[in-house]
Enzyme design. Sequence first.
Site, mmCIF file in Angstrom:
data_model
loop_
_atom_site.group_PDB
_atom_site.id
_atom_site.type_symbol
_atom_site.label_atom_id
_atom_site.label_comp_id
_atom_site.label_asym_id
_atom_site.label_seq_id
_atom_site.Cartn_x
_atom_site.Cartn_y
_atom_site.Cartn_z
ATOM 1 N N LYS A 127 -23.030 -55.545 -34.819
ATOM 2 C CA LYS A 127 -22.180 -55.157 -35.949
ATOM 3 C C LYS A 127 -23.035 -54.443 -36.995
ATOM 4 O O LYS A 127 -23.865 -55.070 -37.658
ATOM 5 C CB LYS A 127 -21.500 -56.395 -36.534
ATOM 6 C CG LYS A 127 -20.417 -56.957 -35.613
ATOM 7 C CD LYS A 127 -19.302 -55.953 -35.435
ATOM 8 C CE LYS A 127 -18.339 -56.282 -34.322
ATOM 9 N NZ LYS A 127 -17.410 -55.198 -34.042
ATOM 10 N N LYS B 281 -7.269 -52.687 -27.561
ATOM 11 C CA LYS B 281 -6.973 -54.062 -27.953
ATOM 12 C C LYS B 281 -5.469 -54.309 -27.767
ATOM 13 O O LYS B 281 -4.653 -53.474 -28.160
ATOM 14 C CB LYS B 281 -7.370 -54.293 -29.409
ATOM 15 C CG LYS B 281 -8.875 -54.155 -29.658
ATOM 16 C CD LYS B 281 -9.224 -54.475 -31.098
ATOM 17 C CE LYS B 281 -10.713 -54.726 -31.264
ATOM 18 N NZ LYS B 281 -11.528 -53.506 -31.192
HETATM 19 MG MG MG Z 1 -15.001 -51.909 -32.128
#
Ligand code: MG
Length: 367
Positions: free
Chosen positions: A165, A265
């Site tokens: 991240k 997603k």
């Molecule tokens: Mg991503």
Amino acid sequence: MKITRILAYRVELPLHETTYRWSGGKSVTVFDSTIVRVETDAGIVGHGEVCPLGPFYLPAYAEGVRAGLLELGPHLLGEDPRQLAKLNHRMDAVLKGHPYVKSGVDMACWDILGQFAGMPVCELLGGRFGEKVRLYRAISQESPEEMAAKVAGYRAEGYTRFQLKVGGDPDTDIARIFAVAEKLQPGDRLVADANTGWVQHEAVRVAKAVRDVDVYLEQPCLTYEECLAVRRQCTHPFVLDENVDGLEMLLRAKSDLAMDVVNLKISKLGGLTRIRQARDLCVSMGIAMTLEDSWGGDIATAAIAHLAHSTPEEFRFTSTDFNSYVTISTADGAPQRVDGFMSASTVPGLGITPKMDVLGKAVVVVE
Ligand code: MG
């Protein structure tokens, strides 16, 4: 078969690692998940799950799932849950947009269809490819040293795919990428996911600074155009995520050669029916995918496993076992990680049985 009742339960999912941090100082400590239950006049019951990554990741928020179900649900009573295209057509006709609200209902109806047919959802989605699905581990944003130190532990759990991240201060992010890359072993893959966090010039600067590092860059900037500009100035394999929320963007990104991998997603696309369309299109266009959801527990993880397992292996980049990140189990029968992989259940439907004592009292009842 007719839908007779739709219920939703609110479950809090704390994290083993306490906090999950990503770009722009965003973080979540307890995930607010909604488990949807669709009941039928045939006695078959299906379940789905929607869990936004907080209210500031995608245009989705946890209470919005429940509010949306109160709006959507009454229009679905009497519909046949096995007729997924018709059901989705109906959902789109009565509630414009809000794909994440529809995702849990659609997932639950796939669970019903599988139980009715006596087949696991992955077989209905196209068939079971290979023995198992490879998982990645997200490395929550911390100092470069702390993030690098996490790799050994995750590798001990079997992971060989790491998603770093970044999307913070560019100099710190460059240090993060170098520090984690140093811990990689042959065969590992590293993704630096900025989650829209860099301004265009910052992204170009990071890409140039790490030009010799074997790393994928994911969603560097907020807009598609910024990402495309960065893509054209770097040589790394490139992943798009937040900008790709449907077939139109997939086709546009393919036409612009804007990505090598796309992150799909389930709730971002609006359920298994919609993500299957996108997945099949990607297979036809030769684009590999990370197949996952925004977050979730046992039920979302089960749906991810069925989606990924029904995708040709060469097009599966990675997937996520969210149920291993959270401390609460909401269902029996969900896939469990074994050496960095998981498998879709062989039981009809999603193969899960919710733990009603964990779910508690329904917070939404549509009947
Ligand atoms: Mg991503």
